[in-house]
Design a protein around this motif. Structure first.
Motif, PDB file in Angstrom:
ATOM      1  N   VAL A  44       0.852  -1.188   0.000  1.00 39.70           N
ATOM      2  CA  VAL A  44       0.000   0.000   0.000  1.00 39.70           C
ATOM      3  C   VAL A  44       0.889   1.239   0.000  1.00 39.70           C
ATOM      4  CG1 VAL A  44      -0.302  -0.320   2.496  1.00 39.70           C
ATOM      5  CG2 VAL A  44      -1.790   1.256   1.290  1.00 39.70           C
ATOM      6  N   SER A  45       0.583   2.163  -0.908  1.00 39.06           N
ATOM      7  CA  SER A  45       1.437   3.345  -1.038  1.00 39.06           C
ATOM      8  C   SER A  45       0.978   4.469  -0.112  1.00 39.06           C
ATOM      9  CB  SER A  45       1.414   3.842  -2.489  1.00 39.06           C
ATOM     10  OG  SER A  45       0.120   4.292  -2.824  1.00 39.06           O
ATOM     11  N   PHE A  46       1.921   5.276   0.318  1.00 37.80           N
ATOM     12  CA  PHE A  46       1.626   6.433   1.175  1.00 37.80           C
ATOM     13  C   PHE A  46       2.441   7.638   0.713  1.00 37.80           C
ATOM     14  CE2 PHE A  46       1.044   2.773   4.029  1.00 37.80           C
ATOM     15  CZ  PHE A  46      -0.237   3.013   4.516  1.00 37.80           C
ATOM     16  N   THR A  47       1.814   8.793   0.594  1.00 38.69           N
ATOM     17  CA  THR A  47       2.595  10.013   0.401  1.00 38.69           C
ATOM     18  C   THR A  47       3.302  10.298   1.737  1.00 38.69           C
ATOM     19  OG1 THR A  47       0.830  11.436   1.207  1.00 38.69           O
ATOM     20  CG2 THR A  47       0.861  10.977  -1.165  1.00 38.69           C
ATOM     21  N   GLY A  48       4.210  11.246   1.736  1.00 38.85           N
ATOM     22  CA  GLY A  48       4.892  11.593   2.979  1.00 38.85           C
ATOM     23  C   GLY A  48       3.884  11.991   4.046  1.00 38.85           C
ATOM     24  N   SER A  49       2.905  12.770   3.629  1.00 44.88           N
ATOM     25  CA  SER A  49       1.878  13.241   4.547  1.00 44.88           C
ATOM     26  C   SER A  49       1.075  12.069   5.107  1.00 44.88           C
ATOM     27  CB  SER A  49       1.000  14.247   3.789  1.00 44.88           C
ATOM     28  OG  SER A  49      -0.239  14.382   4.394  1.00 44.88           O
ATOM     29  N   GLN A  50       0.638  11.160   4.242  1.00 50.98           N
ATOM     30  CA  GLN A  50      -0.114   9.987   4.710  1.00 50.98           C
ATOM     31  C   GLN A  50       0.728   9.092   5.618  1.00 50.98           C
ATOM     32  OE1 GLN A  50      -1.148   8.483   0.783  1.00 50.98           O
ATOM     33  NE2 GLN A  50      -3.298   8.930   1.144  1.00 50.98           N
ATOM     34  N   ALA A  51       2.046   9.096   5.391  1.00 52.24           N
ATOM     35  CA  ALA A  51       2.939   8.261   6.208  1.00 52.24           C
ATOM     36  C   ALA A  51       3.197   8.898   7.572  1.00 52.24           C
ATOM     37  CB  ALA A  51       4.259   8.026   5.470  1.00 52.24           C
ATOM     38  N   GLY A  52       2.703  10.130   7.761  1.00 52.04           N
ATOM     39  CA  GLY A  52       2.852  10.784   9.062  1.00 52.04           C
ATOM     40  C   GLY A  52       4.201  11.458   9.257  1.00 52.04           C
ATOM     41  N   VAL A  53       4.861  11.821   8.154  1.00 48.09           N
ATOM     42  CA  VAL A  53       6.152  12.513   8.262  1.00 48.09           C
ATOM     43  C   VAL A  53       5.876  14.003   8.474  1.00 48.09           C
ATOM     44  CG1 VAL A  53       8.320  13.057   7.098  1.00 48.09           C
ATOM     45  CG2 VAL A  53       7.258  10.802   6.769  1.00 48.09           C
ATOM     46  N   ILE A  54       6.014  14.467   9.707  1.00 52.77           N
ATOM     47  CA  ILE A  54       5.706  15.859  10.042  1.00 52.77           C
ATOM     48  C   ILE A  54       7.005  16.662  10.032  1.00 52.77           C
ATOM     49  CG2 ILE A  54       4.565  17.370  11.719  1.00 52.77           C
ATOM     50  CD1 ILE A  54       2.777  15.024  10.949  1.00 52.77           C
ATOM     51  N   THR A  55       6.988  17.781   9.319  1.00 54.80           N
ATOM     52  CA  THR A  55       8.200  18.593   9.200  1.00 54.80           C
ATOM     53  C   THR A  55       7.955  20.013   9.702  1.00 54.80           C
ATOM     54  OG1 THR A  55       7.742  19.584   7.037  1.00 54.80           O
ATOM     55  CG2 THR A  55       8.668  17.352   7.034  1.00 54.80           C
ATOM     56  N   ASP A  56       9.035  20.794   9.725  1.00 49.47           N
ATOM     57  CA  ASP A  56       8.871  22.232   9.972  1.00 49.47           C
ATOM     58  C   ASP A  56       8.348  22.883   8.685  1.00 49.47           C
ATOM     59  OD1 ASP A  56      11.049  22.509   8.267  1.00 49.47           O
ATOM     60  OD2 ASP A  56      12.488  22.922   9.865  1.00 49.47           O
ATOM     61  N   THR A  57       8.294  24.198   8.653  1.00 51.16           N
ATOM     62  CA  THR A  57       7.632  24.866   7.525  1.00 51.16           C
ATOM     63  C   THR A  57       8.616  25.410   6.477  1.00 51.16           C
ATOM     64  OG1 THR A  57       7.632  26.891   8.824  1.00 51.16           O
ATOM     65  CG2 THR A  57       5.641  25.560   8.920  1.00 51.16           C
ATOM     66  N   GLU A  58       9.907  25.035   6.582  1.00 46.06           N
ATOM     67  CA  GLU A  58      10.914  25.518   5.630  1.00 46.06           C
ATOM     68  C   GLU A  58      10.782  24.780   4.310  1.00 46.06           C
ATOM     69  OE1 GLU A  58      13.599  27.755   5.780  1.00 46.06           O
ATOM     70  OE2 GLU A  58      12.538  28.519   7.555  1.00 46.06           O
ATOM     71  N   HIS A  59      10.033  25.344   3.376  1.00 47.88           N
ATOM     72  CA  HIS A  59       9.840  24.668   2.097  1.00 47.88           C
ATOM     73  C   HIS A  59      11.174  24.420   1.398  1.00 47.88           C
ATOM     74  CE1 HIS A  59       5.528  24.365   1.800  1.00 47.88           C
ATOM     75  NE2 HIS A  59       5.421  25.582   2.323  1.00 47.88           N
ATOM     76  N   SER A  60      11.251  23.304   0.716  1.00 46.65           N
ATOM     77  CA  SER A  60      12.383  22.840  -0.095  1.00 46.65           C
ATOM     78  C   SER A  60      13.625  22.446   0.721  1.00 46.65           C
ATOM     79  CB  SER A  60      12.771  23.836  -1.199  1.00 46.65           C
ATOM     80  OG  SER A  60      13.591  24.857  -0.690  1.00 46.65           O
ATOM     81  N   ILE A  81       3.206  -4.550   2.526  1.00 43.39           N
ATOM     82  CA  ILE A  81       4.438  -3.758   2.421  1.00 43.39           C
ATOM     83  C   ILE A  81       4.043  -2.295   2.228  1.00 43.39           C
ATOM     84  CG2 ILE A  81       6.564  -3.338   1.129  1.00 43.39           C
ATOM     85  CD1 ILE A  81       6.501  -6.173   0.120  1.00 43.39           C
ATOM     86  N   PRO A  82       4.313  -1.429   3.220  1.00 44.61           N
ATOM     87  CA  PRO A  82       4.067  -0.006   2.986  1.00 44.61           C
ATOM     88  C   PRO A  82       5.127   0.532   2.014  1.00 44.61           C
ATOM     89  CG  PRO A  82       4.409  -0.506   5.340  1.00 44.61           C
ATOM     90  CD  PRO A  82       4.836  -1.698   4.568  1.00 44.61           C
ATOM     91  N   VAL A  83       4.688   1.258   1.000  1.00 50.03           N
ATOM     92  CA  VAL A  83       5.621   1.881   0.048  1.00 50.03           C
ATOM     93  C   VAL A  83       5.453   3.393   0.196  1.00 50.03           C
ATOM     94  CG1 VAL A  83       6.258   2.143  -2.379  1.00 50.03           C
ATOM     95  CG2 VAL A  83       5.468  -0.079  -1.533  1.00 50.03           C
ATOM     96  N   VAL A  84       6.480   4.052   0.719  1.00 52.01           N
ATOM     97  CA  VAL A  84       6.366   5.452   1.106  1.00 52.01           C
ATOM     98  C   VAL A  84       7.110   6.350   0.113  1.00 52.01           C
ATOM     99  CG1 VAL A  84       6.858   7.131   2.935  1.00 52.01           C
ATOM    100  CG2 VAL A  84       6.232   4.779   3.533  1.00 52.01           C
TER     101      VAL A  84
END
Ligand code: ASP
Ligand code: MG
Length: 405
Positions: free
Chosen positions: A92-108, A129-132
């Protein structure tokens, strides 16, 4: 046993490569391992997206830039899950957001703050198998962010750390980390094992295999890395915590980097606050200053030289020029015909002769040293750019790096 496997762009370069990766995962799964996969964008997709953005507009709001460049990884993850489904393997695929990867707000160039891995553990617990999608997350402001070029390495290490994986395997198009760039030194040796500290220095001085930040993360969380090829699948290089009894090579690798340029501010008065003012101004413009050399002053004035990424050369020179009167400097000069050659090795700590031998080797071959900087396990010299490949070859043979230790 949970294994995190990260696949880079060339490993997923076309449909055949994606199927080869799926076949590998199918075998690894049958061996009874729990697997979590992190993918990069296919081939040169990220470069193409960045180019496309420039073709469309000079104005690229950071939020939209990240929205765009994060899309490459989505393509890879969905296609890989389809290939796995074709093999009868549940994923099952996950975007970074769906995978729960929380970041600060510094884009790029966002930093991972935390991983809320519930959906990943649920998928693992149900035997999938999670595919992130690597290289991306979601900010504390709920916007999509990216982690800087090469950032999927960092995604993989972060997930391996959070989920307590046994190893984080980084699959790429080379068979590991080498004693020098094999394109320059034909008999460069693949290193079986390097310490996190050595790998940090190698990544920071031009070894292009792993993103520097991923190595920092791996060291801080003690995640063993295994860098290997998805073309041959043979064992590659292990990056691990240094063991005290480990027999340490004096010199492990020679690296080079021609992505930086040198700036010199001449004739600045030797008094407190001058360097502080200069480097604060550069930091405020987000310039990543690397080597800095300041000499002992003569008649109360001195020169300060430093290196910066070539892409930051213009803003660095402008910043120095703008401060010239205030600092009462006599001039600002730059040189972008330079490159850096470095020796890295944990055993240097206890072997005082390495620096001398490095300088002698360069001197005997008429290579002038422009700047020098050292750490406990690294020595770097700035030399003329057109001589750097010679310097790499000469040092590799002077220190016998082809021999197995
Ligand atoms: N696709 C991204 C890049 O090209 C991230 C990565 O490959 O690690 O930089
Ligand atoms: Mg990469």
């Amino acid at each position: 046993m949970l294994i995190v496997k990260k696949f880079g762009g060339t490993s997923l370069g076309d449909a055949d490569r994606i199927r080869a990766v799926a076949d590998h995962l199918t075998r690894a799964k049958k061996d009874g391992n729990d697997l979590l996969v992190v993918v990069s964008a296919m081939g040169k997709t990220t470069d193409d997206l960045i180019r496309l953005a420039s073709d469309v507009s000079d104005v690229q709001p950071p939020r939209e830039y990240d929205m765009l460049v994060s899309s490459g990884e989505r393509i890879s993850m969905a296609l890989l899950c389809m290939a796995l489904a074709g093999n009868g393997v549940e994923s099952v695929s996950f975007t970074g957001s769906q995978a729960g990867v929380i970041t600060d707000t510094e884009h790029s160039r966002a930093r991972i703050l935390e991983v809320r891995a519930d959906r990943l553990t649920d998928a693992l617990n149900s035997g999938k198998i999670p595919v992130v999608a690597g290289f991306q997350g979601v900010s504390t402001d709920h916007d999509v962010t990216t982690l800087g070029r090469g950032g999927s390495d960092t995604t993989a290490v972060a997930l391996a750390a959070v989920l307590g994986a046994t190893v984080c395997e980084i699959y790429t198009d080379v068979t590991g980390v080498f004693s020098a760039d094999p394109r320059i030194v034909v008999n460069a040796r693949r290193l079986a094992r390097v310490s996190f500290e050595e790998m940090l220095e190698i990544s920071a001085t031009g070894g292009r295999v792993l993103q520097l930040r991923s190595v920092e993360f791996a060291r801080n969380h003690n995640v063993p890395l295994h860098v290997r090829s998805s073309f041959t699948w043979e064992p590659g290089t292990w990056v691990v915590e240094e063991e005290l009894e480990m027999e340490q090579a004096v010199v492990t690798a020679v690296t080079h980097d021609d992505s930086e340029a040198k700036v010199t501010v001449t004739g600045v008065p030797d008094r407190p606050g001058v360097a502080a003012r200069l480097f604060r101004a550069l930091a405020d413009r987000s310039v990543n200053v690397d080597m800095i050399v300041q000499n002992t002053s003569l008649h109360g004035a001195t020169d300060i030289s430093f290196t910066v990424p070539r892409v930051d050369l213009d803003v660095s020179v402008q910043t120095c020029e703008a401060l010239r009167d205030e600092l009462r400097a006599t001039g600002v000069a730059f040189d972008d015909d330079v490159a850096r050659v470095s020796l890295v090795g944990a055993g240097m700590k206890s072997h005082p002769g390495v620096t001398a031998q490095m300088f002698e080797t360069l001197a005997a071959n008429g290579i002038n040293i422009d700047m020098i900087s050292t750490s406990t396990i690294r020595i770097s010299c700035i030399v003329r750019k057109d001589l750097v490949e010679d310097a790499v070859r000469l040092l590799h043979s002077a220190f016998d790096l082809t021999q197995t230790t």
